[in-house]
Scaffold this motif. Sequence first.
Motif, PDB file in Angstrom:
ATOM      1  N   VAL A   2       0.847  -1.229  -0.122  1.00  0.00           N
ATOM      2  CA  VAL A   2      -0.033  -0.041  -0.044  1.00  0.00           C
ATOM      3  C   VAL A   2       0.834   1.056  -0.107  1.00  0.00           C
ATOM      4  CG1 VAL A   2      -1.899   1.247   1.279  1.00  0.00           C
ATOM      5  CG2 VAL A   2      -1.885  -1.293   1.213  1.00  0.00           C
ATOM      6  N   TYR A   3       0.692   2.126  -0.996  1.00  0.00           N
ATOM      7  CA  TYR A   3       1.377   3.399  -1.161  1.00  0.00           C
ATOM      8  C   TYR A   3       0.554   4.438  -0.590  1.00  0.00           C
ATOM      9  CZ  TYR A   3       4.626   0.838  -4.093  1.00  0.00           C
ATOM     10  OH  TYR A   3       5.531  -0.015  -4.452  1.00  0.00           O
ATOM     11  N   ASP A   4       1.219   5.420   0.152  1.00  0.00           N
ATOM     12  CA  ASP A   4       0.468   6.739   0.520  1.00  0.00           C
ATOM     13  C   ASP A   4       0.325   7.714  -0.706  1.00  0.00           C
ATOM     14  OD1 ASP A   4      -0.646   8.742   1.731  1.00  0.00           O
ATOM     15  OD2 ASP A   4       0.965   9.107   3.109  1.00  0.00           O
ATOM     16  N   LEU A  27       1.887  12.760  -3.576  1.00  0.00           N
ATOM     17  CA  LEU A  27       1.642  13.815  -4.144  1.00  0.00           C
ATOM     18  C   LEU A  27       1.966  15.211  -3.391  1.00  0.00           C
ATOM     19  CD1 LEU A  27      -1.636  12.655  -5.889  1.00  0.00           C
ATOM     20  CD2 LEU A  27       0.756  13.180  -6.932  1.00  0.00           C
ATOM     21  N   GLU A  28       1.386  15.264  -2.147  1.00  0.00           N
ATOM     22  CA  GLU A  28       1.623  16.495  -1.350  1.00  0.00           C
ATOM     23  C   GLU A  28       3.041  16.898  -1.416  1.00  0.00           C
ATOM     24  OE1 GLU A  28      -0.235  15.874   2.315  1.00  0.00           O
ATOM     25  OE2 GLU A  28      -2.325  16.079   1.427  1.00  0.00           O
ATOM     26  N   ARG A  29       4.053  15.840  -1.132  1.00  0.00           N
ATOM     27  CA  ARG A  29       5.369  16.090  -0.886  1.00  0.00           C
ATOM     28  C   ARG A  29       6.114  16.600  -2.276  1.00  0.00           C
ATOM     29  NH1 ARG A  29       5.041  11.548   1.872  1.00  0.00           N
ATOM     30  NH2 ARG A  29       5.677  10.109   0.205  1.00  0.00           N
ATOM     31  N   TYR A  66       4.248  18.058  -4.579  1.00  0.00           N
ATOM     32  CA  TYR A  66       3.773  19.412  -4.779  1.00  0.00           C
ATOM     33  C   TYR A  66       4.466  20.584  -3.948  1.00  0.00           C
ATOM     34  CZ  TYR A  66       0.564  23.388  -5.141  1.00  0.00           C
ATOM     35  OH  TYR A  66       0.126  24.561  -5.454  1.00  0.00           O
ATOM     36  N   GLU A  67       4.958  20.015  -2.823  1.00  0.00           N
ATOM     37  CA  GLU A  67       5.556  21.056  -1.997  1.00  0.00           C
ATOM     38  C   GLU A  67       6.854  21.377  -2.528  1.00  0.00           C
ATOM     39  OE1 GLU A  67       5.786  19.512   1.863  1.00  0.00           O
ATOM     40  OE2 GLU A  67       3.507  19.752   2.346  1.00  0.00           O
ATOM     41  N   GLU A  68       7.711  20.081  -2.858  1.00  0.00           N
ATOM     42  CA  GLU A  68       8.963  20.457  -3.695  1.00  0.00           C
ATOM     43  C   GLU A  68       9.021  21.368  -4.776  1.00  0.00           C
ATOM     44  OE1 GLU A  68      10.606  16.368  -4.410  1.00  0.00           O
ATOM     45  OE2 GLU A  68      10.638  15.935  -2.303  1.00  0.00           O
ATOM     46  N   VAL A  69       8.037  21.241  -5.612  1.00  0.00           N
ATOM     47  CA  VAL A  69       7.801  21.962  -6.900  1.00  0.00           C
ATOM     48  C   VAL A  69       7.739  23.525  -6.516  1.00  0.00           C
ATOM     49  CG1 VAL A  69       6.344  22.628  -8.823  1.00  0.00           C
ATOM     50  CG2 VAL A  69       7.132  20.225  -8.340  1.00  0.00           C
TER      51      VAL A  69
END
Length: 122
Positions: A42-44, A49-51, A53-56
């Motif tokens: 199971v992947y989070d 996606l949130e991580r 997006y924060e990096e971008v």
Amino acid sequence: MKKQFTTQRKWSAIVALTLAVVVTFMAAIKSFGTTNAEELIVYDIKGSLERAYEEVIEDKYEFEVVESNIETIKIFDKNDRLILSIVKEIDGAIEDEKAQILLNRADYLSSFAGTSIYKIEE
């Protein structure tokens, strides 16, 4: 002696073939049966996606838009051969009378990136 050598080769081939059949048969028997269920991974996805997006968002991009005050006008004849190419300022006037006459006779086709295309159909 030749007959004995041929007989030995035949028996060696028979033994090798029998051994290959037995090994293949045993491997087939071992592979049949019930299989164990694999664990689900199971992947989070939402967290990933949130991580991402924060990096971008953290990266800072700087763009410099170069605006050109120069316009190029190209006039083609009915055979799509270039007759005249005019380079002028965007709000400037065309100083050459012959060029202005050709431009007035031409039909507007398209423009892109500071270049306008005209065509004379006569």
